[in-house]
Design a protein around this motif. Structure first.
Motif, PDB file in Angstrom:
ATOM      1  N   ARG A 189       0.835  -1.202   0.000  1.00  0.00           N
ATOM      2  CA  ARG A 189       0.000   0.000   0.000  1.00  0.00           C
ATOM      3  C   ARG A 189       0.860   1.238   0.000  1.00  0.00           C
ATOM      4  NH1 ARG A 189      -3.874  -1.810   4.191  1.00  0.00           N
ATOM      5  NH2 ARG A 189      -5.463  -2.942   3.026  1.00  0.00           N
ATOM      6  N   TYR A 220       3.944   0.588  -3.377  1.00  0.00           N
ATOM      7  CA  TYR A 220       3.776   0.137  -4.752  1.00  0.00           C
ATOM      8  C   TYR A 220       2.410   0.402  -5.361  1.00  0.00           C
ATOM      9  CZ  TYR A 220       8.192  -2.200  -3.970  1.00  0.00           C
ATOM     10  OH  TYR A 220       9.501  -2.459  -3.697  1.00  0.00           O
ATOM     11  N   LEU A 221       1.553   1.051  -4.596  1.00  0.00           N
ATOM     12  CA  LEU A 221       0.212   1.277  -5.110  1.00  0.00           C
ATOM     13  C   LEU A 221       0.259   2.085  -6.407  1.00  0.00           C
ATOM     14  CD1 LEU A 221      -2.622   0.568  -4.472  1.00  0.00           C
ATOM     15  CD2 LEU A 221      -2.867   2.674  -3.188  1.00  0.00           C
ATOM     16  N   GLU A 222       1.015   3.161  -6.359  1.00  0.00           N
ATOM     17  CA  GLU A 222       1.074   4.029  -7.535  1.00  0.00           C
ATOM     18  C   GLU A 222       1.660   3.313  -8.736  1.00  0.00           C
ATOM     19  OE1 GLU A 222       2.110   8.182  -5.478  1.00  0.00           O
ATOM     20  OE2 GLU A 222       2.662   7.992  -7.571  1.00  0.00           O
ATOM     21  N   GLU A 257      -0.848   1.035 -10.177  1.00  0.00           N
ATOM     22  CA  GLU A 257      -1.871   1.785 -10.917  1.00  0.00           C
ATOM     23  C   GLU A 257      -1.318   2.250 -12.262  1.00  0.00           C
ATOM     24  OE1 GLU A 257      -3.036   4.733  -8.085  1.00  0.00           O
ATOM     25  OE2 GLU A 257      -4.395   3.375  -7.034  1.00  0.00           O
ATOM     26  N   ASP A 258      -0.067   2.694 -12.227  1.00  0.00           N
ATOM     27  CA  ASP A 258       0.568   3.095 -13.491  1.00  0.00           C
ATOM     28  C   ASP A 258       0.639   1.922 -14.449  1.00  0.00           C
ATOM     29  OD1 ASP A 258       0.905   5.656 -12.705  1.00  0.00           O
ATOM     30  OD2 ASP A 258       3.038   5.478 -12.205  1.00  0.00           O
ATOM     31  N   ARG A 283      -2.599   1.471 -15.942  1.00  0.00           N
ATOM     32  CA  ARG A 283      -2.820   2.545 -16.899  1.00  0.00           C
ATOM     33  C   ARG A 283      -2.088   2.257 -18.206  1.00  0.00           C
ATOM     34  NH1 ARG A 283      -1.679   6.353 -12.976  1.00  0.00           N
ATOM     35  NH2 ARG A 283      -3.673   6.473 -11.911  1.00  0.00           N
ATOM     36  N   GLN A 323      -7.705   0.516 -10.190  1.00  0.00           N
ATOM     37  CA  GLN A 323      -7.778   0.344  -8.748  1.00  0.00           C
ATOM     38  C   GLN A 323      -7.147  -0.975  -8.373  1.00  0.00           C
ATOM     39  OE1 GLN A 323     -11.741   0.896  -7.379  1.00  0.00           O
ATOM     40  NE2 GLN A 323     -11.761   3.040  -8.024  1.00  0.00           N
ATOM     41  N   LYS A 351       1.741  15.103 -10.807  1.00  0.00           N
ATOM     42  CA  LYS A 351       1.555  13.693 -10.484  1.00  0.00           C
ATOM     43  C   LYS A 351       2.728  12.878 -10.999  1.00  0.00           C
ATOM     44  CE  LYS A 351      -3.155  12.930 -10.881  1.00  0.00           C
ATOM     45  NZ  LYS A 351      -4.043  12.285 -11.827  1.00  0.00           N
ATOM     46  N   ARG A 352       3.284  13.324 -12.105  1.00  0.00           N
ATOM     47  CA  ARG A 352       4.381  12.566 -12.676  1.00  0.00           C
ATOM     48  C   ARG A 352       5.683  12.734 -11.904  1.00  0.00           C
ATOM     49  NH1 ARG A 352       4.462  13.790 -18.794  1.00  0.00           N
ATOM     50  NH2 ARG A 352       2.283  14.358 -18.629  1.00  0.00           N
ATOM     51  N   ASN A 404       7.716  12.104  -8.775  1.00  0.00           N
ATOM     52  CA  ASN A 404       7.643  11.170  -7.651  1.00  0.00           C
ATOM     53  C   ASN A 404       7.708  11.958  -6.340  1.00  0.00           C
ATOM     54  OD1 ASN A 404       8.295   9.324  -5.627  1.00  0.00           O
ATOM     55  ND2 ASN A 404       9.258   7.945  -7.098  1.00  0.00           N
TER      56      ASN A 404
END
Ligand code: ADP
Ligand code: MG
Length: 451
Positions: free
Chosen positions: A45, A48-50, A53-54, A57, A65, A109-110, A112
């Motif tokens: 959580r 590595y969540l992001e 998600e990436d 994407r 999600q 957002k891009r 880090n």
């Protein structure tokens, strides 16, 4: 999806965290991943969540999600091989959004969030690059333009670039910041040409206050991209907008880079980042441990810092591996545990084996005195152990063929012959194969007896 993840983290991290993950499919629009315990759940959580998600994407998911579920203990074997099956239920694909949309928010957002100046440990290896980055962050477009940062992979170039981005966006929220890898710049250009959207492309890159272009060495050989970048560069430069470039080598060493670009890259300041010294490595580990609220003794951090010397990403990966190892085995941190956790990866450097050690191990394995193995006997019972010993010494130590020969009272061609003999028999002769495997494991300290 795992391919995407793998590309974006170190091998160590990948094996520690992602190899054991089980894909549990999609529930209520969310991809569910099975992890081993609540520690791992928390870790995913947080870290590595992001990334996940990436990854979704990148497969076309619009609103990806991810959730995590702790697997029942039965499925939970330590360092079990990964489930290689791809996600069965992928989130619905979408049309890829053009580069134009909600730019500023997107750009931030891009960046880090971890890559800030506060989180950047300054040492003799990087203090010039750090000072230069601070300089341009304080007075963009005025101090040095462009700022060109080069150095090997995993040494903090991207981190520093993002740090400038964060710094600027905090102080001057109205400024437009664009961070782009050379690869995505190239892809954007290709798409723009294909979709007849060159105007949008140019607007996007020429209207920013700060342009960060990562890994510019990938411009090599891409003529059209170089051409386009040349114009982007000029437009920004003439308007006193700040440009920061990173590369794995200085401009003069980028092959097939147009002269006019190379000279522009040299207009401002060129600064490098070197591998961190031991003290800097310890400091980086310490900071990492503190951020992650891991209470780990200094001497364990020191051991890790001795193991990983060249790449900070690997250094962080090694720390995570140690943390995971002790948590999953439920043993407190210690140097022994750390050495164990890292032994699969760093065994050859860590365990220094001497010729005599190898000889002794071989002797005890074949149940015969070391001196007999080194003696002049020519019967098979002695010759096989002798050849195996020479083979393993060559593999596990730094000794040269003549040195090994001398140790056995023979010349180097005899040793060469022994090595090729064993090599030939590997996979064919069961006794030789099994002996070599077993002895090698033993001497690399991979046996489990001391945990
Ligand atoms: P590069 O772009 O040079 O390949 P990165 O900027 O991606 O390297 O850095 C790799 C990892 O090491 C990142 O997680 C980054 O935060 C970390 N790192 C690099 N340099 C430092 C530093 N001086 N202090 C703290 N962390 C660092
Ligand atoms: Mg980078």
């Amino acid at each position: 999806m795992l391919g995407y993840v793998r590309k974006n983290i170190s091998e160590v991290e990948y094996h520690t965290w992602f190899a054991p993950v089980k894909n549990l499919g999609v529930q209520e629009g969310s991809l569910v991943l099975g992890v081993r315990n609540s520690f791992a759940q928390e870790w995913f959580r947080k870290h590595y969540l992001e990334l996940l998600e990436d990854a979704l994407r990148s497969l076309g998911a619009q609103n990806p999600q991810v959730s995590f579920q702790v697997l029942p203990a039965a499925q939970d074997t330590l360092f079990s091989p990964a489930d290689p099956s791809p996600a069965p239920g992928r989130p619905p694909p979408s049309t890829p959004g053009g580069p134009s949309a909600q730019d500023q928010a997107e750009n931030r957002k891009r960046l880090n969030p971890k890559y800030t100046f506060e989180n950047f440990v300054v040492g003799p290896n990087n203090n010039l690059a750090h000072a230069a980055a601070m300089g341009v962050a304080e007075s963009p477009g005025k101090a040095y333009n462009p700022l060109f940062i080069y150095g090997d992979v995993g040494l903090g170039k991207t981190h520093l670039m993002h740090a400038v981005g964060h710094y600027m966006s905090e102080r001057f929220p109205e400024k437009r910041i664009e961070y782009v890898s050379t690869e995505s710049f190239t892809n954007d250009l290709i798409n723009a040409i294909r979709d007849d959207k060159m105007t949008q492309f140019r607007n996007r890159y020429r209207s920013v206050d700060l342009l960060l272009v990562d890994d510019i060495q990938f411009l090599a050989g891409k003529e059209r991209t170089q051409e386009e970048f040349f114009h982007t560069f000029n437009a920004l430069y003439e308007n006193h907008k700040q440009i920061i470039l990173s590369s794995d080598r200085p401009p003069k060493d980028i092959q097939t880079l147009e002269g006019r670009l190379r000279s522009r890259f040299e207009w401002g300041l060129i600064t490098d980042i070197q591998s961190p010294e031991y003290e800097t490595r310890v400091a980086i580990l310490k900071m990492n441990a503190e951020h992650n609220r891991i209470d780990i003794p200094q001497d364990v951090l020191e051991l890790i810092a001795r193991q990983v010397t060249k790449n900070i990403r690997e250094l962080e990966g090694a720390l995570m591996r140690v943390v995971a190892f002790s948590s999953l085995n439920n043993v407190p941190f210690s140097r022994a545990v750390a050495a164990k956790a890292l032994s699969n990866i760093f065994a050859p450097q860590e365990v220094k084996v001497e010729m005599m050690d190898v000889l002794r191990q071989v002797a005890s394995h074949f149940n015969m005195p070391p001196d007999v193995i080194r003696g002049s006997g020519r019967v098979r019972e002695v010759v096989v152990p002798r050849q195996v010993a020479q083979y393993l010494i060559r593999e596990l130590t730094d000794h040269s063929l003549p040195e090994i020969g001398q140790f056995f009272g023979r010349d180097h061609s005899t040793v060469m012959h022994a090595i090729s003999k064993v090599t030939e028999q590997l996979g064919k002769d069961q006794e030789v194969t099994a002996s070599v495997e077993l002895l090698r494991r033993k001497m690399q300290g991979l046996d489990d007896e001391d945990l």
